[in-house]
Design a protein around this motif. Structure first.
Motif, PDB file in Angstrom:
ATOM      1  N   LYS A   1       2.892   2.370  -2.293  1.00 51.23           N
ATOM      2  CA  LYS A   1       2.741   2.954  -3.626  1.00 51.23           C
ATOM      3  C   LYS A   1       3.774   4.046  -3.903  1.00 51.23           C
ATOM      4  O   LYS A   1       4.959   3.785  -3.950  1.00 51.23           O
ATOM      5  CB  LYS A   1       1.300   3.446  -3.807  1.00 51.23           C
ATOM      6  CG  LYS A   1       0.289   2.302  -3.736  1.00 51.23           C
ATOM      7  CD  LYS A   1      -1.123   2.754  -3.970  1.00 51.23           C
ATOM      8  CE  LYS A   1      -2.085   1.556  -3.888  1.00 51.23           C
ATOM      9  NZ  LYS A   1      -3.480   1.975  -4.060  1.00 51.23           N
TER      10      LYS A   1
ATOM     11  N   HIS B   1      -0.190 -11.152  -0.724  1.00 52.93           N
ATOM     12  CA  HIS B   1      -0.804 -10.116  -1.557  1.00 52.93           C
ATOM     13  C   HIS B   1      -0.654 -10.496  -3.032  1.00 52.93           C
ATOM     14  O   HIS B   1       0.437 -10.853  -3.481  1.00 52.93           O
ATOM     15  CB  HIS B   1      -0.116  -8.776  -1.276  1.00 52.93           C
ATOM     16  CG  HIS B   1      -0.790  -7.610  -1.900  1.00 52.93           C
ATOM     17  ND1 HIS B   1      -0.490  -7.176  -3.172  1.00 52.93           N
ATOM     18  CD2 HIS B   1      -1.755  -6.779  -1.440  1.00 52.93           C
ATOM     19  CE1 HIS B   1      -1.231  -6.120  -3.454  1.00 52.93           C
ATOM     20  NE2 HIS B   1      -2.007  -5.855  -2.427  1.00 52.93           N
TER      21      HIS B   1
ATOM     22  N   LEU C   1      -0.906  -7.456   3.757  1.00 56.09           N
ATOM     23  CA  LEU C   1      -1.553  -6.411   4.528  1.00 56.09           C
ATOM     24  C   LEU C   1      -1.908  -6.956   5.907  1.00 56.09           C
ATOM     25  O   LEU C   1      -2.165  -8.138   6.070  1.00 56.09           O
ATOM     26  CB  LEU C   1      -2.812  -5.927   3.806  1.00 56.09           C
ATOM     27  CG  LEU C   1      -2.614  -5.451   2.352  1.00 56.09           C
ATOM     28  CD1 LEU C   1      -3.926  -4.947   1.784  1.00 56.09           C
ATOM     29  CD2 LEU C   1      -1.536  -4.379   2.272  1.00 56.09           C
TER      30      LEU C   1
ATOM     31  N   THR D   1       0.811  -1.219   0.000  1.00 54.65           N
ATOM     32  CA  THR D   1       0.000   0.000   0.000  1.00 54.65           C
ATOM     33  C   THR D   1       0.845   1.271   0.000  1.00 54.65           C
ATOM     34  O   THR D   1       0.297   2.374  -0.088  1.00 54.65           O
ATOM     35  CB  THR D   1      -0.913   0.022   1.240  1.00 54.65           C
ATOM     36  OG1 THR D   1      -0.122  -0.208   2.411  1.00 54.65           O
ATOM     37  CG2 THR D   1      -1.983  -1.054   1.147  1.00 54.65           C
TER      38      THR D   1
END
Length: 269
Positions: free
Chosen positions: A160, A190, A180, A158
């Motif tokens: 990014k 993931h 996660l 996440t």
């Protein structure tokens, strides 16, 4: 040269991937933690994460939470005790790098300058503080660099656009979170994990290591092909938990340590 850098360089020259167990200090007691560290090295660990027990963890799943609860309730273990375990293990002959895994509050309460002076003297090579965001780590980072302690960041799928920014400040290696949520044994990761690892690889020249949920040789082998290191936490802490009745019985202590060592050797293949 920081011992983490030397170890990764040696492993790269040998065409090998680092196996990095995580253990909770003081679980089940301080003396046994030293023996477990010795066993991990003998069984093939290349570096060890030393987890400081904490009452309000953000990243730890139930297995590591239970280990922290045992260490805190049975031994009232402190961050100083954990650092002393590292020194005692080093004095006993353990040569591989130690990476201290702790939350920020114990470090802050101890005093930042005094903390870094202490861990530098006690043979700690790296530091992971999962609840210290990049935007607030300037003072800690400066003290770590002055002490030649690698402040190792965590990046997640996440993260990014933050991956490049976080990785650019990293030292030692970049810790890639495979899934996660909190730590714990997993069968699945993931779904974009390989793309995520490629993104991290493109953002840094440092080694990249993966952790959270890795629990068996097949997973170590799978990620060892695309990462420089594989971190195994909950599966090892659970193995220690299962071995506690043996570890606390002096006549069966070696059998308990062997159980832990055999699991690490199995992970290593």
């Amino acid at each position: 040269m920081n011992l983490i850098d030397k170890t990764f360089a040696d492993l790269k020259a040998a065409g090998r991937t680092a196996l990095m167990p995580f253990v909770t200090m003081g679980d089940p007691d301080i003396k046994t933690s030293i023996a477990i560290i010795q066993t991990l090295e003998k069984s093939g660990a290349d570096m060890i994460e030393l987890g400081v027990p904490y009452s309000d963890p953000l990243a730890d799943g139930p297995v590591i939470q239970r280990a922290s609860e045992r260490a805190l309730s049975n031994n009232q273990i402190t961050i100083v005790d954990c650092i002393q375990i590292a020194e005692d293990a080093r004095t006993s002959g353990v040569k591989i790098p130690f990476i201290l895994f702790t939350y920020f509050n114990p470090v802050f309460q101890f005093g930042l300058e005094a903390f870094f002076e202490l861990i530098q003297r006690k043979g700690i090579s790296g530091l992971i503080i999962p609840d210290l965001p990049m935007e607030e780590d300037e003072e800690v980072r400066a003290l770590a660099e002055a002490a030649n302690i690698h402040l190792i960041p965590l990046v997640a799928p996440t993260s990014k656009e933050r991956v490049a920014r976080i990785s650019s400040k990293a030292k030692g290696f970049v810790y890639c979170v495979s899934s996660l949520g909190v730590t714990g044994v997993r069968a699945d990761f993931h779904k974009g994990i390989d793309e995520f690892l490629n993104t991290v690889r493109e953002a840094t020249d440092l080694p990249i290591c993966i952790g959270f949920g890795i629990s068996n040789h097949e997973q170590v082998e799978r990620f060892g092909k695309v990462c420089d290191g594989v971190i195994v936490g909950s599966a090892i802490v659970r193995t220690i938990e299962d071995a506690i009745p043996l570890l606390q019985d002096e006549s069966n202590r070696e059998a308990g340590l062997k159980k832990i060592g055999d699991f690490v050797a199995e992970l290593k293949g």
